[in-house]
Design an enzyme around this catalytic site. Structure first.
Site, PDB file in Angstrom:
ATOM      1  N   GLY A  13       1.787  -5.477  14.442  1.00 31.42           N
ATOM      2  CA  GLY A  13       1.152  -6.369  13.505  1.00 31.42           C
ATOM      3  C   GLY A  13       1.047  -5.869  12.236  1.00 31.42           C
ATOM      4  O   GLY A  13       2.126  -5.215  11.466  1.00 31.42           O
ATOM      5  N   LEU A  14       0.060  -6.378  11.353  1.00 33.83           N
ATOM      6  CA  LEU A  14      -0.100  -5.669   9.615  1.00 33.83           C
ATOM      7  C   LEU A  14      -0.815  -4.389   9.932  1.00 33.83           C
ATOM      8  O   LEU A  14      -2.026  -4.486   9.366  1.00 33.83           O
ATOM      9  CB  LEU A  14      -0.842  -6.968   9.048  1.00 33.83           C
ATOM     10  N   HIS A  15       0.114  -3.369  10.237  1.00 33.28           N
ATOM     11  CA  HIS A  15      -0.506  -1.985  10.306  1.00 33.28           C
ATOM     12  C   HIS A  15       0.699  -1.212   9.802  1.00 33.28           C
ATOM     13  O   HIS A  15       1.799  -1.376  10.136  1.00 33.28           O
ATOM     14  CB  HIS A  15      -0.836  -1.705  11.748  1.00 33.28           C
ATOM     15  N   ALA A  16       0.117  -0.078   9.175  1.00 35.62           N
ATOM     16  CA  ALA A  16       1.170   0.909   8.783  1.00 35.62           C
ATOM     17  C   ALA A  16       2.400   0.326   7.970  1.00 35.62           C
ATOM     18  O   ALA A  16       2.173  -0.385   6.756  1.00 35.62           O
ATOM     19  CB  ALA A  16       1.669   1.818   9.926  1.00 35.62           C
ATOM     20  N   PRO A  18       4.615  -2.328   8.211  1.00 38.99           N
ATOM     21  CA  PRO A  18       4.749  -3.571   7.872  1.00 38.99           C
ATOM     22  C   PRO A  18       3.616  -3.943   6.860  1.00 38.99           C
ATOM     23  O   PRO A  18       3.799  -4.962   6.093  1.00 38.99           O
ATOM     24  CB  PRO A  18       4.312  -4.358   9.382  1.00 38.99           C
TER      25      PRO A  18
END
Length: 95
Positions: A13-16, A18
């Site tokens: 997902g939109l974590h780290a 990305p």
């Protein structure tokens, strides 16, 4: 106000990583862009903390918006295309 809706493709997902790539791309656009999940409150796409706080996982639909003006449509197209890619898979394959 132009907007794009896109589904998050990255496995994390939109974590780290990305999220970092997305925020850096948003900062480079030269126009203010906001991102929101569902009917939630829009967050500045240039804020790593705000993007992480969205909690957007793979498969989450997000909406990107920008103020009308030069470059807004191109900025949204570019950022939407980035989110539609699996950035994690690209990292693993060395792309």
């Amino acid at each position: 106000m132009p907007e794009r809706t896109v589904t998050i493709a990255s496995r994390t997902g939109l974590h780290a990583r990305p999220a970092k790539l997305f925020v850096q791309a948003a900062q480079a656009q030269g126009v203010p862009v906001r991102i929101r999940v569902g009917d939630g409150r829009p967050a500045p796409a240039t804020s790593m903390l705000a993007v992480l706080a969205l909690g957007a996982v793979q498969g989450t639909e997000v909406t990107l918006t920008a103020d009308d003006g030069p470059g807004a449509e191109a900025a949204l197209d570019s950022l939407a295309a980035l989110l539609a890619r699996d950035l994690d898979a690209e990292q693993a394959s060395g792309a």
